[in-house]
Design an enzyme around this catalytic site. Structure first.
Site, PDB file in Angstrom:
ATOM      1  N   TRP A 241      21.632  10.654  -1.653  1.00 31.59           N
ATOM      2  CA  TRP A 241      22.510   9.685  -0.996  1.00 31.59           C
ATOM      3  C   TRP A 241      21.703   8.526  -0.436  1.00 31.59           C
ATOM      4  O   TRP A 241      22.031   7.356  -0.676  1.00 31.59           O
ATOM      5  CB  TRP A 241      23.305  10.361   0.132  1.00 31.59           C
ATOM      6  CG  TRP A 241      24.272   9.427   0.810  1.00 31.59           C
ATOM      7  CD1 TRP A 241      25.580   9.239   0.504  1.00 31.59           C
ATOM      8  CD2 TRP A 241      23.985   8.518   1.897  1.00 31.59           C
ATOM      9  NE1 TRP A 241      26.131   8.281   1.330  1.00 31.59           N
ATOM     10  CE2 TRP A 241      25.177   7.827   2.195  1.00 31.59           C
ATOM     11  CE3 TRP A 241      22.835   8.239   2.648  1.00 31.59           C
ATOM     12  CZ2 TRP A 241      25.261   6.870   3.210  1.00 31.59           C
ATOM     13  CZ3 TRP A 241      22.909   7.269   3.657  1.00 31.59           C
ATOM     14  CH2 TRP A 241      24.110   6.605   3.928  1.00 31.59           C
ATOM     15  N   TYR A 245      21.850   4.627  -1.584  1.00 27.62           N
ATOM     16  CA  TYR A 245      22.292   3.668  -0.563  1.00 27.62           C
ATOM     17  C   TYR A 245      21.264   2.551  -0.404  1.00 27.62           C
ATOM     18  O   TYR A 245      21.623   1.363  -0.345  1.00 27.62           O
ATOM     19  CB  TYR A 245      22.503   4.403   0.761  1.00 27.62           C
ATOM     20  CG  TYR A 245      23.009   3.541   1.887  1.00 27.62           C
ATOM     21  CD1 TYR A 245      24.358   3.198   1.985  1.00 27.62           C
ATOM     22  CD2 TYR A 245      22.140   3.073   2.876  1.00 27.62           C
ATOM     23  CE1 TYR A 245      24.819   2.420   3.034  1.00 27.62           C
ATOM     24  CE2 TYR A 245      22.592   2.292   3.922  1.00 27.62           C
ATOM     25  CZ  TYR A 245      23.941   1.972   4.002  1.00 27.62           C
ATOM     26  OH  TYR A 245      24.395   1.193   5.048  1.00 27.62           O
ATOM     27  N   ASP A 261      29.013  10.774  -0.937  1.00 21.86           N
ATOM     28  CA  ASP A 261      29.547  10.164   0.271  1.00 21.86           C
ATOM     29  C   ASP A 261      31.003  10.566   0.495  1.00 21.86           C
ATOM     30  O   ASP A 261      31.862  10.390  -0.377  1.00 21.86           O
ATOM     31  CB  ASP A 261      29.447   8.638   0.169  1.00 21.86           C
ATOM     32  CG  ASP A 261      29.797   7.955   1.464  1.00 21.86           C
ATOM     33  OD1 ASP A 261      28.900   7.791   2.307  1.00 21.86           O
ATOM     34  OD2 ASP A 261      30.979   7.614   1.649  1.00 21.86           O
TER      35      ASP A 261
END
Length: 308
Positions: A241, A245, A261
């Site tokens: 993640w 990101y 997410d």
């Protein structure tokens, strides 16, 4: 496809205009940056973003305001001859001025659900980053906590380890008091102790600082997405993640997609339940190569649904 850099018009002194390509959703960027602003380093007020910076060894402040057809930029601090173009390049990336909104809309529009979201919010842009290291530190602080909690942690990090602005730039922007901590300042800092957070997260920030000092171009944009994600995941404390990101916001990777997410999953809940990670990735295949922009639309939809 990214378009050529938007034109720059120099007006008076260290004032510039960065030309926009419509449609351009300033309102969403303003709300996103306001929610994620690091206290002491960034302030966001209606129609205006301001921050501190350190470039070529010189501290300064800048402000960005929305004008008709352009962003107005004012830079304070560096003396004449300082590399203003380097600052403007960062702002072009941060405010996603090189994006082709028509190509993004056409690509996402092949999926009916996404087409509806694009029609609802035309001109939605990627909230980028002024500094890749700063964004990555914020991403680590935000692991397993809310955006508001991560913002409070960022404020404490800045107050504890950042450099206060000197009298030559202090006071020209209310609310701006510090520079964001540099990799050198965080390399051996007692982050977990000062911020009262898990030791693993503090070690992750220290590891990130060490990696940046060893590889100064760690956050250089471009390159292959898989290689970029693998390089970030090789750092301690950075999982899938966080890597995606950072890739989407700091490295201009338009196809990055943080599939785990929960906000993305919530936004796709049509009443029959949220999709899981595997189902979400399968669904996102239709959004390539614009999955990062799909994520921004889904986050915006999720936020709208959760507003009182």
């Amino acid at each position: 496809m990214m378009l050529a850099p938007s034109p720059t018009v120099r007006t008076d002194g260290a004032c510039f205009r960065l030309v926009l390509r419509p449609p351009y959703d300033w309102g969403h960027l303003e709300r996103f940056f306001a929610d994620h602003a690091s206290p002491g380093v960034e302030t966001v007020t209606p129609g205006r973003y301001a921050r501190t910076f350190l470039l070529a060894g010189r501290p300064g402040t800048l402000s960005v305001t929305r004008e008709r057809g352009s962003l107005s930029v004012r830079i304070r601090g560096p003396e004449a001859g300082e590399p203003f173009e380097a600052i403007l390049a960062r702002l072009r990336a941060m405010f996603d001025l090189g994006a082709d909104p028509d190509a993004i809309a056409a690509g996402l529009g092949r999926d009916p659900t996404m087409a509806a979201l694009v029609a609802r919010r035309p001109g939605l842009r990627m909230p980028g980053a002024f500094d890749g290291f700063e964004l990555a530190v914020r991403a680590i602080l935000g692991q397993q906590v809310s955006v508001a909690a991560a913002t409070r942690l960022a404020g404490r990090l800045v107050a504890a380890f950042g450099t206060p602005l000197g009298p030559e730039v202090d006071g020209d922007e209310p609310g701006l008091t510090h520079l964001f901590p540099t990799p050198e300042q965080l390399l051996e800092a007692e982050i977990s102790l000062v911020l009262n957070m898990p030791r693993a997260r503090g070690r992750a920030i220290q590891g990130l600082a060490a990696a940046v000092l060893a590889t100064p171009d760690l956050f250089a944009p471009g390159g292959d997405l898989d290689a970029t994600v693998a390089r970030l995941k090789a750092l301690p404390g950075i999982g899938d993640w966080t890597a995606h990101y950072v890739a989407m916001r700091a490295l201009a990777q338009a196809d990055a997609f943080p599939a785990g997410d929960v906000g993305l999953m919530r936004a796709l809940d049509d009443g029959a339940g949220r999709p899981g990670r595997v189902a979400l990735l399968d669904r996102a295949a239709a959004w390539r190569p614009w999955r990062a922009y799909a994520a921004i639309h889904l986050w915006a939809e999720d936020a709208a649904r959760r507003m009182p």
